[in-house]
Design a protein around this motif. Structure first.
Motif, mmCIF file in Angstrom:
data_model
loop_
_atom_site.group_PDB
_atom_site.id
_atom_site.type_symbol
_atom_site.label_atom_id
_atom_site.label_comp_id
_atom_site.label_asym_id
_atom_site.label_seq_id
_atom_site.Cartn_x
_atom_site.Cartn_y
_atom_site.Cartn_z
ATOM 1 N N GLY A 9 0.825 -1.203 0.000
ATOM 2 C CA GLY A 9 0.000 0.000 0.000
ATOM 3 C C GLY A 9 0.863 1.259 0.000
ATOM 4 N N GLU A 10 0.403 2.277 -0.725
ATOM 5 C CA GLU A 10 1.108 3.545 -0.759
ATOM 6 C C GLU A 10 0.223 4.613 -1.378
ATOM 7 O OE1 GLU A 10 4.356 1.923 -3.381
ATOM 8 O OE2 GLU A 10 3.914 3.747 -4.521
ATOM 9 N N LEU A 11 0.766 5.799 -1.526
ATOM 10 C CA LEU A 11 0.075 6.909 -2.168
ATOM 11 C C LEU A 11 0.299 6.816 -3.679
ATOM 12 C CD1 LEU A 11 -1.365 9.690 -2.132
ATOM 13 C CD2 LEU A 11 0.909 10.705 -1.808
ATOM 14 N N VAL A 12 -0.796 6.905 -4.441
ATOM 15 C CA VAL A 12 -0.710 6.837 -5.899
ATOM 16 C C VAL A 12 -1.714 7.813 -6.503
ATOM 17 C CG1 VAL A 12 -2.406 4.966 -6.041
ATOM 18 C CG2 VAL A 12 -0.697 5.219 -7.853
ATOM 19 N N ALA A 33 -10.339 -20.465 1.133
ATOM 20 C CA ALA A 33 -10.400 -19.229 0.363
ATOM 21 C C ALA A 33 -9.606 -18.133 1.044
ATOM 22 C CB ALA A 33 -11.850 -18.774 0.198
ATOM 23 N N MET A 34 -9.180 -17.174 0.232
ATOM 24 C CA MET A 34 -8.588 -15.958 0.778
ATOM 25 C C MET A 34 -9.254 -14.774 0.102
ATOM 26 S SD MET A 34 -4.581 -16.859 1.327
ATOM 27 C CE MET A 34 -4.320 -15.458 2.429
ATOM 28 N N GLY A 35 -9.309 -13.676 0.838
ATOM 29 C CA GLY A 35 -10.013 -12.524 0.301
ATOM 30 C C GLY A 35 -9.350 -11.210 0.674
ATOM 31 N N TRP A 36 -9.787 -10.187 -0.008
ATOM 32 C CA TRP A 36 -9.372 -8.813 0.303
ATOM 33 C C TRP A 36 -10.616 -7.997 0.645
ATOM 34 C CZ3 TRP A 36 -4.473 -7.084 0.828
ATOM 35 C CH2 TRP A 36 -3.446 -7.845 0.262
ATOM 36 N N PHE A 37 -10.499 -7.226 1.700
ATOM 37 C CA PHE A 37 -11.539 -6.287 2.112
ATOM 38 C C PHE A 37 -10.889 -4.912 2.243
ATOM 39 C CE2 PHE A 37 -15.094 -9.083 3.345
ATOM 40 C CZ PHE A 37 -14.454 -10.309 3.279
ATOM 41 N N ARG A 38 -11.715 -3.888 2.339
ATOM 42 C CA ARG A 38 -11.177 -2.552 2.560
ATOM 43 C C ARG A 38 -12.119 -1.765 3.458
ATOM 44 N NH1 ARG A 38 -11.854 -0.077 -3.594
ATOM 45 N NH2 ARG A 38 -14.158 0.110 -3.585
ATOM 46 N N GLN A 39 -11.539 -0.777 4.118
ATOM 47 C CA GLN A 39 -12.332 0.070 5.004
ATOM 48 C C GLN A 39 -11.863 1.506 4.871
ATOM 49 O OE1 GLN A 39 -12.543 -1.311 9.048
ATOM 50 N NE2 GLN A 39 -14.344 -0.060 9.478
ATOM 51 N N ALA A 40 -12.754 2.351 4.396
ATOM 52 C CA ALA A 40 -12.469 3.775 4.277
ATOM 53 C C ALA A 40 -12.850 4.468 5.574
ATOM 54 C CB ALA A 40 -13.255 4.353 3.109
ATOM 55 N N PRO A 41 -12.292 5.645 5.837
ATOM 56 C CA PRO A 41 -12.603 6.367 7.074
ATOM 57 C C PRO A 41 -14.106 6.589 7.228
ATOM 58 C CG PRO A 41 -10.724 7.364 5.992
ATOM 59 C CD PRO A 41 -11.258 6.345 5.041
ATOM 60 N N GLY A 42 -14.634 6.233 8.382
ATOM 61 C CA GLY A 42 -16.040 6.449 8.662
ATOM 62 C C GLY A 42 -16.988 5.472 8.014
ATOM 63 N N LYS A 43 -16.442 4.444 7.359
ATOM 64 C CA LYS A 43 -17.282 3.454 6.682
ATOM 65 C C LYS A 43 -17.012 2.060 7.211
ATOM 66 C CE LYS A 43 -17.837 6.018 2.361
ATOM 67 N NZ LYS A 43 -17.768 5.931 0.874
ATOM 68 N N GLY A 44 -17.907 1.143 6.897
ATOM 69 C CA GLY A 44 -17.742 -0.235 7.317
ATOM 70 C C GLY A 44 -16.777 -0.988 6.423
ATOM 71 N N THR A 91 -9.524 4.756 -2.032
ATOM 72 C CA THR A 91 -8.724 5.045 -0.846
ATOM 73 C C THR A 91 -9.311 4.351 0.371
ATOM 74 O OG1 THR A 91 -7.954 7.182 -1.690
ATOM 75 C CG2 THR A 91 -7.952 6.883 0.706
ATOM 76 N N ALA A 92 -8.476 3.562 1.043
ATOM 77 C CA ALA A 92 -8.935 2.791 2.200
ATOM 78 C C ALA A 92 -7.751 2.023 2.783
ATOM 79 C CB ALA A 92 -10.036 1.809 1.797
ATOM 80 N N GLN A 121 -2.361 0.685 3.997
ATOM 81 C CA GLN A 121 -3.056 1.893 3.548
ATOM 82 C C GLN A 121 -2.822 2.137 2.059
ATOM 83 O OE1 GLN A 121 -5.049 4.279 5.371
ATOM 84 N NE2 GLN A 121 -5.457 4.980 3.274
ATOM 85 N N VAL A 122 -3.924 2.324 1.348
ATOM 86 C CA VAL A 122 -3.879 2.736 -0.054
ATOM 87 C C VAL A 122 -4.546 4.100 -0.155
ATOM 88 C CG1 VAL A 122 -4.710 2.271 -2.390
ATOM 89 C CG2 VAL A 122 -3.883 0.391 -0.950
ATOM 90 N N THR A 123 -3.819 5.057 -0.680
ATOM 91 C CA THR A 123 -4.351 6.404 -0.845
ATOM 92 C C THR A 123 -4.238 6.810 -2.310
ATOM 93 O OG1 THR A 123 -3.674 7.000 1.401
ATOM 94 C CG2 THR A 123 -4.223 8.802 -0.098
#
Length: 126
Positions: A9-12, A33-44, A91-92, A121-123
């Motif tokens: 993760g980085e700034l792009v 199984a394997m998975g990817w999830f993400r969470q943005a500020p203020g969100k689930g 971004t999350a 973190q990905v921005t």
């Protein structure tokens, strides 16, 4: 016990690409199984993508379909998330997760995953 460690993760800038990695350690992962999830500020926590560990079947959220690709290397106990055409709304904090026992496929429910990484973190700037 399985430990998951994410990286990449980085700034792009918008329109750019990133590849996230998730390495499983502790014992050879033999789950389903394997998975990817993400969470943005203020969100689930939001499902992004999943892949069967002993097969090739994949599953994506509509919001990333056609832009993101999940893949794996069983010999390295590692799963990847290639993210292209990134948007600011991507971004999350991105989390890797592993499901140890079969609970149905495809599965996008966080509760069906037994192990979680710390997140990376990905921005995406506009």
């Amino acid at each position: 016990q399985v430990q998951l460690v994410e990286s990449g993760g980085e700034l792009v800038q918008a329109g750019g690409s990133l590849r996230l990695s998730c390495a499983a350690s502790g014992r050879t992962f033999s789950g389903y199984a394997m998975g990817w999830f993400r969470q943005a500020p203020g969100k689930g926590r939001e499902f992004v993508a999943a892949i069967l560990w002993r097969g090739s079947s994949t599953y994506y959220a509509d919001s990333v379909k056609g832009r993101f690709t999940i893949s794996k290397d069983n010999t390295k106990n590692t799963v990847y998330l290639q993210m292209n055409s990134l948007k600011p709304e991507d971004t999350a904090v991105y989390y890797c997760a592993a499901a140890g026992a079969y609970k149905g496929w495809p599965t996008s429910t966080p509760g069906n995953y037994d192990y979680w990484g710390q997140g990376t973190q990905v921005t995406v700037s506009s």
